[in-house]
Write an enzyme that holds these catalytic residues in place. Structure first.
Site, PDB file in Angstrom:
ATOM      1  N   HIS A 157      59.201  -1.490  16.382  1.00 27.35           N
ATOM      2  CA  HIS A 157      60.492  -0.874  16.727  1.00 27.35           C
ATOM      3  C   HIS A 157      61.667  -1.857  16.642  1.00 27.35           C
ATOM      4  CE1 HIS A 157      59.561  -2.573  20.704  1.00 27.35           C
ATOM      5  NE2 HIS A 157      60.844  -2.423  21.011  1.00 27.35           N
ATOM      6  N   LYS A 161      65.551  -6.879  14.417  1.00 27.11           N
ATOM      7  CA  LYS A 161      66.058  -8.109  15.065  1.00 27.11           C
ATOM      8  C   LYS A 161      65.759  -9.339  14.224  1.00 27.11           C
ATOM      9  CE  LYS A 161      66.391  -6.603  19.810  1.00 27.11           C
ATOM     10  NZ  LYS A 161      65.838  -6.659  21.153  1.00 27.11           N
ATOM     11  N   HIS A 186      70.429  -3.410  15.053  1.00 28.09           N
ATOM     12  CA  HIS A 186      69.020  -3.660  14.721  1.00 28.09           C
ATOM     13  C   HIS A 186      68.189  -2.400  14.431  1.00 28.09           C
ATOM     14  CE1 HIS A 186      68.109  -3.150  19.058  1.00 28.09           C
ATOM     15  NE2 HIS A 186      66.912  -2.858  18.637  1.00 28.09           N
ATOM     16  N   HIS A 210      65.489   4.594  18.263  1.00 24.90           N
ATOM     17  CA  HIS A 210      64.840   4.223  19.527  1.00 24.90           C
ATOM     18  C   HIS A 210      65.821   3.763  20.604  1.00 24.90           C
ATOM     19  CE1 HIS A 210      64.808   0.006  17.950  1.00 24.90           C
ATOM     20  NE2 HIS A 210      64.718  -0.350  19.228  1.00 24.90           N
ATOM     21  N   HIS A 211      67.140   3.714  20.281  1.00 25.31           N
ATOM     22  CA  HIS A 211      68.131   3.401  21.325  1.00 25.31           C
ATOM     23  C   HIS A 211      69.109   4.560  21.550  1.00 25.31           C
ATOM     24  CE1 HIS A 211      67.216  -0.690  22.511  1.00 25.31           C
ATOM     25  NE2 HIS A 211      66.953  -0.964  21.244  1.00 25.31           N
ATOM     26  N   ASP A 239      60.243   0.921  26.082  1.00 29.63           N
ATOM     27  CA  ASP A 239      61.069  -0.251  25.784  1.00 29.63           C
ATOM     28  C   ASP A 239      61.914  -0.633  27.015  1.00 29.63           C
ATOM     29  OD1 ASP A 239      62.262  -2.223  24.276  1.00 29.63           O
ATOM     30  OD2 ASP A 239      63.682  -0.883  23.277  1.00 29.63           O
TER      31      ASP A 239
END
Ligand SMILES: [Fe+2]
Length: 287
Positions: A157, A161, A186, A210-211, A239
């Protein structure tokens, strides 16, 4: 041939063969058919013996017939050979598949380690997020295919980064707004890094989103509620929980109690309520 026994004439032997159909037909008074190989002529025969009975039921004579089935037997042998070759090939393929699958899994784990090795603060983060996410999925009764997709997505995920400067990731102070914007890139970078890999197409939207937050205040696209891929919503929870229970360069870990109250408070706002509920059940079980 007079005075000779049939096994001497036909089989070239001094005593009847074990499967002699004539002996059997004499005992049973009925037709007996057997398949015989005659080494003398190197042929297979379908041999049939039928006893002919008189009015009192005694054997008068026999009707003995032999059909040469050598050609059919040869074809059968060829077929068995090709069938065995086919099964061997399937076994080899199966073995290659297992080897490839092993290589694929090792590569994914190496990728995950490479991501976490970017910073001493994130050591083991991807593996822990994966364990939490898979536990949520199992609690919610996901099928095996979705769990596998989730596992790979969770391991990778934060792959975006890799393209973010270490100085920003390890910065002990609060980040400037420019730096925050860079870090926020990212998920998009991650999906771009993996885009060329055909086998990973399913996980691209999960990585990208995922954010995101249920209330639409997340990034990069500000998706809301059900617009966010479900597996991405699961990873968000895993996370965040791992972040809240791990130290960061700019703060010590807020701790598990804080993390639990945060999950509950932000359920339906930041986090998917069903997935939060499942995660709380998981944590309750391992307490
Ligand atoms: Fe992330």
């Amino acid at each position: 041939m007079r005075g000779k026994k049939c096994y001497q004439i036909i089989h070239g032997m001094n005593r009847p063969i074990e499967t002699c159909p004539l002996i059997k037909a004499t005992e049973t008074l009925s037709n007996v058919t057997v398949e015989l190989y005659e080494p003398g002529v190197n042929k297979y025969f379908m041999t049939s013996v039928t006893p002919m009975l008189d009015e009192e039921g005694h054997i008068k004579s026999y009707v003995h017939s032999l059909v040469d089935i050598t050609e059919a037997k040869d074809k059968e042998k060829e077929l068995i050979k090709s069938r065995n070759a086919f099964f061997n090939m399937l076994n080899d393929l199966d073995y290659s598949y297992v080897e490839l699958k092993g290589l694929y899994n090792s590569l994914i784990h190496s990728f995950a380690n490479a991501i976490d090795a970017k910073s001493p603060w994130t050591k083991g983060h991807s593996e822990r997020v994966t364990n939490y996410a898979v536990a949520i999925a199992k609690e919610m009764g996901f099928n095996d295919k979705d769990i596998e997709t989730l596992r790979i997505a969770a391991l990778l995920h934060d792959i975006g980064k890799i393209g973010t400067y270490d100085v920003i990731l390890d910065k002990p102070d609060r980040l400037s707004s420019e730096e925050i914007e860079l870090v926020k890139m990212h998920p998009v970078k991650g999906a771009e890094i993996l885009r060329p890999i055909m086998q990973l197409q399913d996980i691209l939207p999960i990585i990208r989103h995922h954010h995101e937050r249920i209330d639409g205040k997340g990034y990069p696209d500000g998706l809301k509620g059900e617009e966010i891929p479900f597996l991405a919503r699961v990873i968000t929870i895993a996370d965040s929980f791992d972040s809240m229970t791990s130290d960061r360069p700019y703060r010590p870990a807020p701790g598990i109690e804080y993390a639990l109250s945060e999950l509950k408070e932000s359920s339906g706002i930041q986090f998917d309520p069903g997935a939060v509920e499942a995660f709380l059940m998981v944590l309750e079980k391992i307490k």
